[in-house]
Scaffold this active site. Structure first.
Site, PDB file in Angstrom:
ATOM      1  N   HIS A 297      -5.621  -5.533  -9.020  1.00 42.54           N
ATOM      2  CA  HIS A 297      -5.718  -5.340  -7.554  1.00 42.54           C
ATOM      3  C   HIS A 297      -4.339  -5.125  -6.919  1.00 42.54           C
ATOM      4  O   HIS A 297      -3.431  -4.677  -7.579  1.00 42.54           O
ATOM      5  CB  HIS A 297      -6.479  -6.510  -6.905  1.00 42.54           C
ATOM      6  CG  HIS A 297      -7.756  -6.828  -7.627  1.00 42.54           C
ATOM      7  ND1 HIS A 297      -8.904  -6.076  -7.476  1.00 42.54           N
ATOM      8  CD2 HIS A 297      -8.054  -7.770  -8.566  1.00 42.54           C
ATOM      9  CE1 HIS A 297      -9.850  -6.570  -8.263  1.00 42.54           C
ATOM     10  NE2 HIS A 297      -9.359  -7.584  -8.941  1.00 42.54           N
ATOM     11  N   GLU A 312      -6.899 -13.169  -4.807  1.00 43.36           N
ATOM     12  CA  GLU A 312      -6.730 -12.947  -6.247  1.00 43.36           C
ATOM     13  C   GLU A 312      -5.482 -12.134  -6.546  1.00 43.36           C
ATOM     14  O   GLU A 312      -4.758 -12.416  -7.487  1.00 43.36           O
ATOM     15  CB  GLU A 312      -7.973 -12.239  -6.826  1.00 43.36           C
ATOM     16  CG  GLU A 312      -7.912 -12.101  -8.339  1.00 43.36           C
ATOM     17  CD  GLU A 312      -8.870 -11.058  -8.908  1.00 43.36           C
ATOM     18  OE1 GLU A 312      -9.841 -10.699  -8.213  1.00 43.36           O
ATOM     19  OE2 GLU A 312      -8.637 -10.609 -10.034  1.00 43.36           O
ATOM     20  N   HIS A 366      -6.552 -11.154 -14.176  1.00 42.05           N
ATOM     21  CA  HIS A 366      -7.489 -11.272 -13.063  1.00 42.05           C
ATOM     22  C   HIS A 366      -7.914 -12.724 -12.881  1.00 42.05           C
ATOM     23  O   HIS A 366      -7.664 -13.574 -13.732  1.00 42.05           O
ATOM     24  CB  HIS A 366      -8.746 -10.421 -13.323  1.00 42.05           C
ATOM     25  CG  HIS A 366      -8.516  -8.956 -13.148  1.00 42.05           C
ATOM     26  ND1 HIS A 366      -8.914  -8.255 -12.049  1.00 42.05           N
ATOM     27  CD2 HIS A 366      -7.889  -8.070 -13.959  1.00 42.05           C
ATOM     28  CE1 HIS A 366      -8.552  -6.992 -12.167  1.00 42.05           C
ATOM     29  NE2 HIS A 366      -7.930  -6.846 -13.330  1.00 42.05           N
ATOM     30  N   GLU A 427      -9.680 -13.349 -17.371  1.00 41.94           N
ATOM     31  CA  GLU A 427     -10.159 -13.981 -16.141  1.00 41.94           C
ATOM     32  C   GLU A 427      -9.744 -15.435 -16.306  1.00 41.94           C
ATOM     33  O   GLU A 427     -10.444 -16.227 -16.943  1.00 41.94           O
ATOM     34  CB  GLU A 427     -11.686 -13.842 -16.002  1.00 41.94           C
ATOM     35  CG  GLU A 427     -12.183 -12.417 -15.839  1.00 41.94           C
ATOM     36  CD  GLU A 427     -12.084 -11.883 -14.403  1.00 41.94           C
ATOM     37  OE1 GLU A 427     -11.453 -12.553 -13.551  1.00 41.94           O
ATOM     38  OE2 GLU A 427     -12.629 -10.785 -14.153  1.00 41.94           O
TER      39      GLU A 427
HETATM   40 ZN   LIG Z   1     -10.040  -8.964 -10.368  1.00 42.56          ZN
END
Ligand SMILES: [Zn+2]
Length: 464
Positions: A297, A312, A366, A427
């Site tokens: 992102h 995030e 992430h 993640e």
């Molecule tokens: Zn993400």
């Protein structure tokens, strides 16, 4: 004798036309050690070497809630808060909204919808194994009290605590075998034809082997990887060489004699470095390895928003910069960042940056979101050449983060799918969870995770 010949003919037929898939023998299903009795007229089937079960068995015998929408041909399977959706004829499914690639699509046969048992069971957190001799599927549920879900040995076997072989890959003149640890492998060479043989005693292929999401008979006991681009190395073969004691054998077929070096890491990664120039010993590599670190992102794309409003994109960048600092201290590693400030890049731009750099490794960072109770770390890969990297880095990630181990998973994310080098997506935790969010934005936590992830990448690349 005549009977035997008929049986052989039937087996050959099934072998030649696996797509026609009616199993010659009845497939048995065991759940936590007890045989599941199928209603009369209801059978599990082998289709393209995958065991498929009618959805009726999923609801009646495994006890999940199953819904079927005729219009869209969608099967929904629900257990606790886990939701699996599959569509007949489609090779993508979703688990809790995340897309997953299937090896085989659900099919409708004579009005009955059949789904791949391995995928469904593993998505529900069960361990799955297959006994090819008895044509039996063994399901072990996470709460069966069998020591945290370790697979139970197939009935008739007497092995316990076997090392699980999770993945095999060949890149960069290295054969890599990801295992659950504790293995004492041995290696030796053989001639005519030239080959290097690695034996892993007290080991078996795990239910996760090669990331297969459906039962694959040929791969669960034997298979091969064709090797391209390493002169002299032709292919890698693997099989369950012996059943008592259970021994996994991996063979590298060579077109000339070559030397090798065998090493095993504490995390269970077995590496056989092959000297493709054919000399006496392998000198330590002096070529720099290129790692691309991708902070997910950025800028106008905040990613997921945490339970207290944290973004995030900020976590991703902060951890990425810490990893960059650590990698910069490594003389044999070159690090490239997709972004090192609050900048936005399209997914395709991140991919082409890594591909153009001919990177050796791609790591995307992430943070997750889900129900408030969801917690823990996951590592995703997409292509088979990324599996060893995923299992190696994931081990260190889980150790360093100290959050729940949600496992290594396959995912259809562009950055790990469209890149060409081994690529994974972490993640690290759930920003939708109060504890995870607090941890992820904690400086000490980030430093620890950065160190762990760097350790894992160095181990994978063979950088000392
Ligand atoms: Zn993400």
């Amino acid at each position: 004798m005549k009977k035997l010949r008929i049986l052989v003919a039937v087996l050959c037929f099934v072998w030649l036309f696996p797509g026609n898939g009616q199993a010659a023998t009845n497939i048995k299903i065991f759940l936590d050690g007890n045989q599941v009795s199928l209603p009369s007229g209801v059978n599990a089937e082998l289709i393209s070497n995958k065991v498929m079960i009618p959805i009726r068995v999923v609801s009646e015998e495994l006890g999940y809630s199953v819904g079927w929408e005729q219009k869209t041909k969608t099967v929904t399977i629900i257990q606790d808060k886990k939701v699996i959706k599959m569509v007949a004829g489609q090779k993508t499914a979703t688990v809790d909204g995340s897309k997953i690639n299937l090896d085989i699509a659900p099919v409708i046969k004579k009005g009955t919808t059949l789904v791949p048992i391995r995928f469904v069971a593993e998505a529900m957190g069960m361990k799955v194994s297959w006994n090819n001799q008895t044509k039996s599927v063994y399901l072990v549920s996470a709460n069966s009290g069998s020591g945290g879900g370790t697979p139970q040995p197939p009935a008739g076997g007497n092995e316990t605590d076997l090392t699980q072989v999770n993945g095999i890959s060949f890149t960069d003149s290295k054969l890599m075998i990801a295992t659950s640890g504790g293995a004492k492998p041995s290696a030796f060479t053989m001639t005519s034809p030239n080959r290097i043989v690695v034996d892993i005693p007290n080991a078996e292929f795990s239910s996760l082997f090669e990331g297969t999401q459906a039962l694959d008979l040929t791969r669960s006991v034997a298979g091969q990887i064709v090797v391209d681009g390493y002169p002299g190395v032709e292919k890698v073969r693997y099989s369950l060489f012996s059943e008592s004691p259970s021994t996994v054998r991996v063979v590298v077929d060579l077109s000339k004699a070559m030397t090798y070096k065998l090493s095993t890491s504490a995390a269970g990664l077995i590496t056989v470095t092959i000297n493709t120039s054919g000399g006496e010993t392998t000198p330590p590599s002096t070529v720099k390895k290129t790692i691309v670190i991708d902070a997910g992102h950025g800028n106008q794309d905040p990613g997921t928003i945490g339970i207290t409003g944290k973004k995030e994109k900020d976590f991703n960048l902060s951890l990425a910069l810490k990893i960059e600092q650590l990698l910069k201290k490594e003389s044999s590693i070159k690090v490239i960042m997709t972004r090192n400030d609050d900048n936005f890049l399209k997914l395709a731009e991140r991919v082409s940056l890594a591909n153009k750099a001919k990177a050796d490794l791609f790591l995307s960072i992430h943070a997750n979101s889900g129900p408030a109770s969801a917690t823990g770390s996951e590592t995703y890969y997409n292509r088979a050449n990324s599996k060893s990297l995923a299992t190696t880095v994931h081990k260190y990630l889980v150790q360093a983060a100290g959050l729940k181990d949600r496992g290594v998973k396959t995912g259809n994310f562009a950055v790990i799918r469209d890149t060409t080098m081994p690529a994974i997506l972490l993640e690290v935790g759930f920003l939708s969870n109060k504890n995870d969010e607090a941890a992820l934005f904690n400086e000490t936590f980030q430093n620890r995770v950065a160190e762990g992830v760097v350790k894992g990448m160095k181990e994978y690349l063979g950088v000392k």
